[in-house]
Design an enzyme around this catalytic site. Structure first.
Site, PDB file in Angstrom:
ATOM      1  N   ARG A  50       0.840  -1.215   0.000  1.00 63.57           N
ATOM      2  CA  ARG A  50       0.000   0.000   0.000  1.00 63.57           C
ATOM      3  C   ARG A  50       0.871   1.260   0.000  1.00 63.57           C
ATOM      4  O   ARG A  50       0.450   2.332  -0.376  1.00 63.57           O
ATOM      5  CB  ARG A  50      -0.958   0.021   1.210  1.00 63.57           C
ATOM      6  CG  ARG A  50      -1.747   1.307   1.285  1.00 63.57           C
ATOM      7  CD  ARG A  50      -2.935   1.347   2.245  1.00 63.57           C
ATOM      8  NE  ARG A  50      -2.843   0.501   3.399  1.00 63.57           N
ATOM      9  CZ  ARG A  50      -2.086   0.747   4.477  1.00 63.57           C
ATOM     10  NH1 ARG A  50      -1.338   1.840   4.531  1.00 63.57           N
ATOM     11  NH2 ARG A  50      -2.067  -0.101   5.469  1.00 63.57           N
ATOM     12  N   TYR A 103     -13.620  17.380 -16.594  1.00 64.25           N
ATOM     13  CA  TYR A 103     -14.144  16.019 -16.523  1.00 64.25           C
ATOM     14  C   TYR A 103     -15.283  15.974 -15.491  1.00 64.25           C
ATOM     15  O   TYR A 103     -15.140  16.520 -14.378  1.00 64.25           O
ATOM     16  CB  TYR A 103     -13.005  15.077 -16.129  1.00 64.25           C
ATOM     17  CG  TYR A 103     -13.430  13.645 -16.011  1.00 64.25           C
ATOM     18  CD1 TYR A 103     -13.786  12.913 -17.135  1.00 64.25           C
ATOM     19  CD2 TYR A 103     -13.495  13.014 -14.773  1.00 64.25           C
ATOM     20  CE1 TYR A 103     -14.194  11.601 -17.027  1.00 64.25           C
ATOM     21  CE2 TYR A 103     -13.890  11.695 -14.653  1.00 64.25           C
ATOM     22  CZ  TYR A 103     -14.241  10.994 -15.796  1.00 64.25           C
ATOM     23  OH  TYR A 103     -14.645   9.694 -15.685  1.00 64.25           O
ATOM     24  N   LYS A 200      -6.702   6.489 -19.846  1.00 62.46           N
ATOM     25  CA  LYS A 200      -7.021   6.910 -21.212  1.00 62.46           C
ATOM     26  C   LYS A 200      -5.824   6.659 -22.134  1.00 62.46           C
ATOM     27  O   LYS A 200      -5.300   5.568 -22.150  1.00 62.46           O
ATOM     28  CB  LYS A 200      -7.482   8.367 -21.208  1.00 62.46           C
ATOM     29  CG  LYS A 200      -8.509   8.684 -20.118  1.00 62.46           C
ATOM     30  CD  LYS A 200      -9.840   7.953 -20.297  1.00 62.46           C
ATOM     31  CE  LYS A 200     -10.713   7.991 -19.054  1.00 62.46           C
ATOM     32  NZ  LYS A 200     -10.958   9.301 -18.490  1.00 62.46           N
TER      33      LYS A 200
HETATM   34  C1  LIG Z   1     -11.271   9.774 -17.185  1.00 62.13           C
HETATM   35  C2  LIG Z   1     -10.775  11.070 -16.739  1.00 62.13           C
HETATM   36  C3  LIG Z   1     -10.539  11.339 -15.387  1.00 62.13           C
HETATM   37  C4  LIG Z   1     -10.829  10.324 -14.300  1.00 62.13           C
HETATM   38  O1  LIG Z   1     -10.010   9.216 -14.408  1.00 62.13           O
HETATM   39  P1  LIG Z   1     -10.411   7.719 -13.968  1.00 62.13           P
HETATM   40  O2  LIG Z   1      -9.177   6.963 -14.260  1.00 62.13           O
HETATM   41  O3  LIG Z   1     -11.598   7.322 -14.789  1.00 62.13           O
HETATM   42  O4  LIG Z   1     -10.747   7.786 -12.511  1.00 62.13           O
HETATM   43  C5  LIG Z   1     -10.020  12.575 -15.049  1.00 62.13           C
HETATM   44  N1  LIG Z   1      -9.771  13.511 -15.985  1.00 62.13           N
HETATM   45  C6  LIG Z   1     -10.002  13.288 -17.295  1.00 62.13           C
HETATM   46  C7  LIG Z   1      -9.699  14.353 -18.285  1.00 62.13           C
HETATM   47  C8  LIG Z   1     -10.512  12.078 -17.721  1.00 62.13           C
HETATM   48  O5  LIG Z   1     -10.742  11.877 -19.021  1.00 62.13           O
END
Ligand SMILES: *Cc1c(COP(=O)(O)O)cnc(C)c1O
Length: 403
Positions: A50, A103, A200
């Site tokens: 952790r 987001y 992403k």
């Molecule tokens: C998807 C996304 C997030 C959040 O990320 P997760 O990995 O889904 O928790 C934050 N900022 C942007 C621009 C995103 O596209």
């Protein structure tokens, strides 16, 4: 911080400790929660996963290196990273200025979770630096922006915002998820923290959730590690390993996917059924100058466009897609399509949606690695089919469906 000058080289090599000439070529997955020690008080590199883990360490070196920064701090998701960031910087009574084209999950976290702990926030149009400046109060500790904004791709001038933020003694965090350090370098432009959902384009294969925070401020990095250890949001070894592998091809993928997005943007601009296209690489993009200053040659894989026929045309078009996949995601290998108003921004009120340009006829595309000609054909046939469908409906008149 790294032995290599160029990002492509760093992406491939920075996860590995320098100078190792034996052992596995690919970083192993250390799938262990805990670590042996010689003696009760012997120094240990890792004690408990952790707190730290060798596979997560490798990813942290790699991501930090891409930003010319010390190792990043990696989390189980982008929102886990943002949560740690807010907990490290903010306390009751503090205030956050946040970009409006943000987001949806970031907005929810601030508005519905942090607010319960006495943190206040103001959402502003961050494309207008003066709006940020005006929203800053004596208790403002953090300015948080995302650029390009989602899904309209409106840009925030990072260098200008860094100046007004620092003038007020606050910290600037930039969500760099869409462009990554390959195409945009927030820390070089004056930001204190780069925020990533590695879920992403960074991991890139739609196979692992993850988040990361990069900074050159050692004290801030220490606080972030302390919060991560205390709240438990660290990345898992397996997802760290998938992300490590993904990052090796990140510079290659993002350039190719940006080329495709730009080609699609140009093509869609010429389509009679498309009202307008948002893409920072188009010559008529309202902030084209800023785009060429702030981005490194390419402008990312995301493009969005508004259909002449509004909501109905958008729904028909998405239903008619054969190659592109309808999902709530960006940055995968496959071309992905999203109806922002009813998917990513479903939790946001229609008034707020319209204020940030998320209209009912807007479709967001994340260009994949398929041949651009096949993606273009798919989009064009889906748009044409939707238009034929709606003009048939118009000819039949409003009673046709009841017959
Ligand atoms: C998807 C996304 C997030 C959040 O990320 P997760 O990995 O889904 O928790 C934050 N900022 C942007 C621009 C995103 O596209």
């Amino acid at each position: 911080m790294t032995d290599y000058q160029y990002l492509s080289t760093r992406a491939v090599h920075a996860g590995r400790p320098a100078g190792i000439r034996h052992g596995p070529l690919v970083t192993p997955i250390v799938q262990s929660t805990t670590y042996l020690r010689e003696d009760v008080d012997s120094p240990v590199e890792h004690a408990y996963s952790r707190v730290s883990n060798p596979t997560v360490d490798a990813l942290e070196r790699q991501l930090g290196s891409l930003e010319d920064a010390p190792p990043a701090v990696c989390f189980s998701s982008g929102l886990a990273a943002e949560t740690a960031l807010f907990l490290a910087i903010l306390k009751a009574g503090d205030h956050v200025v946040c970009g409006r084209a943000i987001y949806g999950g970031t907005q929810r976290l601030l508005e519905q979770v942090l607010s319960q702990f006495g943190v206040e926030g103001t959402f502003v149009d961050s494309a207008r630096t003066e709006h940020i400046e005006r929203a800053i109060r004596p208790e403002t500790k953090l300015v948080f922006v995302e650029t390009p904004g989602n899904p309209t791709l409106a840009l925030t001038d990072i260098a200008a915002v860094a100046e007004v933020t620092h003038h007020a003694g606050a910290i600037l965090a930039v969500d760099n998820t869409f462009l990554t350090a390959t195409l945009q370098r927030p820390l070089d432009l004056g930001a204190d923290i780069s925020v990533y959902s590695t879920t992403k384009i960074t991991e890139g294969h739609s196979a692992a959730l993850g988040g990361a925070l990069c900074s050159r401020d050692a004290e801030l990095l220490g606080k972030l590690r302390f919060i991560r250890k205390s709240t438990g949001g660290i990345q898992t070894p397996f997802n760290a390993w998938l992300t490590l592998q993904g990052v090796k091809t990140l510079p290659l993928r993002i350039r190719e996917q940006s080329r495709t997005a730009e080609a699609l943007a140009k093509l869609l601009s010429k389509n009679d059924h498309v009202a307008y296209v948002n893409y920072p690489g188009l010559p008529d993009f309202p902030q084209a100058d800023l785009a060429s200053r702030q981005h490194d040659q390419f402008h990312g894989q995301v493009v969005s466009f508004e259909l002449v026929g509004g909501a109905e045309a958008a729904r028909h078009t998405l239903r008619n897609l054969r190659l592109c996949s309808l999902v709530e995601h960006v940055g995968g290998l496959e071309t992905l399509a999203t109806h922002s108003a009813s998917m990513t921004h479903a939790d946001v009120s229609p008034e707020q949606r319209h204020a940030v340009g998320v209209t009912e006829g807007l479709i967001r595309i994340s260009a994949g690695l398929e041949d651009v000609r096949e993606i273009a054909d798919d989009l064009e046939q889906a748009i044409a089919e939707a238009h034929r469908g709606s003009s048939d409906a118009a000819r039949r008149g409003p009673w046709a469906t009841a017959v």
